[in-house]
Design a protein around this motif. Sequence first.
Motif, PDB file in Angstrom:
ATOM      1  N   GLY A  42      94.682  42.460 -30.127  1.00  0.00           N
ATOM      2  CA  GLY A  42      95.078  42.130 -28.748  1.00  0.00           C
ATOM      3  C   GLY A  42      95.435  40.648 -28.638  1.00  0.00           C
ATOM      4  N   ALA A  43      94.615  39.802 -29.234  1.00  0.00           N
ATOM      5  CA  ALA A  43      94.836  38.356 -29.156  1.00  0.00           C
ATOM      6  C   ALA A  43      96.113  37.963 -29.897  1.00  0.00           C
ATOM      7  N   TYR A  44      96.380  38.659 -31.007  1.00  0.00           N
ATOM      8  CA  TYR A  44      97.594  38.381 -31.780  1.00  0.00           C
ATOM      9  C   TYR A  44      98.825  38.721 -30.930  1.00  0.00           C
ATOM     10  N   LYS A  74      83.747  36.071 -36.629  1.00  0.00           N
ATOM     11  CA  LYS A  74      85.048  35.401 -36.495  1.00  0.00           C
ATOM     12  C   LYS A  74      86.164  36.340 -36.911  1.00  0.00           C
ATOM     13  N   ILE A  75      87.304  36.206 -36.218  1.00  0.00           N
ATOM     14  CA  ILE A  75      88.445  37.064 -36.534  1.00  0.00           C
ATOM     15  C   ILE A  75      89.665  36.210 -36.906  1.00  0.00           C
ATOM     16  N   PHE A  76      90.238  36.539 -38.039  1.00  0.00           N
ATOM     17  CA  PHE A  76      91.467  35.879 -38.481  1.00  0.00           C
ATOM     18  C   PHE A  76      92.551  36.941 -38.602  1.00  0.00           C
ATOM     19  N   VAL A  77      93.716  36.655 -37.997  1.00  0.00           N
ATOM     20  CA  VAL A  77      94.837  37.577 -38.193  1.00  0.00           C
ATOM     21  C   VAL A  77      95.949  36.784 -38.880  1.00  0.00           C
ATOM     22  N   ASN A  78      96.385  37.276 -40.012  1.00  0.00           N
ATOM     23  CA  ASN A  78      97.350  36.551 -40.862  1.00  0.00           C
ATOM     24  C   ASN A  78      96.961  35.080 -41.010  1.00  0.00           C
ATOM     25  N   GLY A  79      95.687  34.859 -41.209  1.00  0.00           N
ATOM     26  CA  GLY A  79      95.202  33.502 -41.462  1.00  0.00           C
ATOM     27  C   GLY A  79      94.900  32.689 -40.207  1.00  0.00           C
ATOM     28  N   GLU A  80      95.336  33.181 -39.024  1.00  0.00           N
ATOM     29  CA  GLU A  80      95.081  32.417 -37.793  1.00  0.00           C
ATOM     30  C   GLU A  80      93.708  32.781 -37.234  1.00  0.00           C
ATOM     31  N   ASP A  81      92.931  31.763 -36.889  1.00  0.00           N
ATOM     32  CA  ASP A  81      91.605  32.017 -36.304  1.00  0.00           C
ATOM     33  C   ASP A  81      91.786  32.326 -34.811  1.00  0.00           C
ATOM     34  N   LEU A  82      91.529  33.560 -34.426  1.00  0.00           N
ATOM     35  CA  LEU A  82      91.748  33.956 -33.022  1.00  0.00           C
ATOM     36  C   LEU A  82      90.421  34.157 -32.277  1.00  0.00           C
TER      37      LEU A  82
END
Length: 421
Positions: A42-44, A74-82
């Motif tokens: 969702g954040a992505y 912690k959540i990372f999507v494609n390396g981004e910390d969201l």
Amino acid sequence: MRKIVIAIDGTAGSGKTTICLKLAYLLNYTPVLTGKLYRGIGAYIKRHNLKPEEIKEKIKDLKIEYKFEKNVPKIFVNGEDLTSELSDPEVEKITSKIAEFKEVRSFLYNVQREFVERKGVIMEGRDIGTVIAPDADLKIYMDADIKIRAERRLKDFKEKGKNVNYETVLKELEKRDKRDKERVNAPLKKAKDAYFIDTTNKTIDEVVYEILKLAYEKIYTSKDKLRWRIAYVIVYPIIKWLFGMKIKGRENILKRGPCIITPNHVTFWDPPFVGFAVKRECYFLAKIDLFVTNPLFAWLIRTFNAIPIRRGAGAISAYERAEELLKEGKVVIIFPEGTRSKTGKLLPFKKGAASLACKVRVPVYPVYIENVKEGPLKWIIRKKRLRITIDKPLLPSDNTKEYVEEFNKKIEERVKNLMAT
Ligand code: DC
């Protein structure tokens, strides 16, 4: 000791997250809050200005990582910390929509399955026991009265400084329940083999303990030594009848798994009496002096699991042994006063038991032995009753110096309360 998989599902606000985190701490397991994975997507979507529908196509290019660091998921999507965007209200709305897409669910299925394969995990969500880990060793389904859940949510929001009213929260929850339960893909429902827990009138620790008990029964399989079983079956009924011994709160004790028992200490008789009250094989720390005076006595207490403890720095090896035993799922009795009280008044508690409990992360049962000083004659003629009361457990949740001190005070306070009632 087996490493197991625990699945917790339930409605929003039933307490899943808090309980999952505390249980994971006690078991030294990884807590996987699966809602965060959905929220990560969702954040992505929000960050990259996508339309929710677009994710169906794009999802295959995503790499999502869930890390549990310093007690924070912690959540990372494609390396981004969201991580900081997960509870944004707009992200929440998008999440709830995309959680219905089968493309999203099957993508996250694989991510979640990796945790299941690793074992030693507690996963919480909506479809863990039914879809993600139907093979879980222990399944829990939690729910609570919607009004109570709304109150809990409201409190959370207020603590985070958000200004919302009760009616709005209640309506939102009603909508979420409906969406979670009625969606086509992996709706929220209790797995057939899940334990149902209604958390409406229960404290967090009560629920944690209820699940911990079930988990320990799956994790620890060792049985009590034969001599202990014989003692319980043959000696205990005789002693109980002869001395008119009264035991209260035995049902509080775990059937399996590690715990520390912390009784007040008045006489040499305390360890066997507490052992009888607990009705499980126990180990107890006993002063080294007891092992040197009378060889027969020394043999007897060794046979019944006494661990010799030296004074001062020499005490470390006894505590190390106790730690090993707890890790094997055993019961350890420690008299926190450190010595017998001549007057029967409670002496100040030393920190050994509390710090061991916090280090190994095990429940502690405060215990009160009453009228033990009166002696066998008065018990036999029933002039005085030998009573042992086992309190509800205290569960540690940290291991800092300050916390250990506070925890020790709590144990002492509990024993004092038992003495006063
Ligand atoms: O538990 P939570 O509030 O963090 O969940 C966020 C969203 O993800 C919510 O809309 C339900 C959905 N979800 C899901 O569909 N399946 C899961 N296993 C976990 C969460």
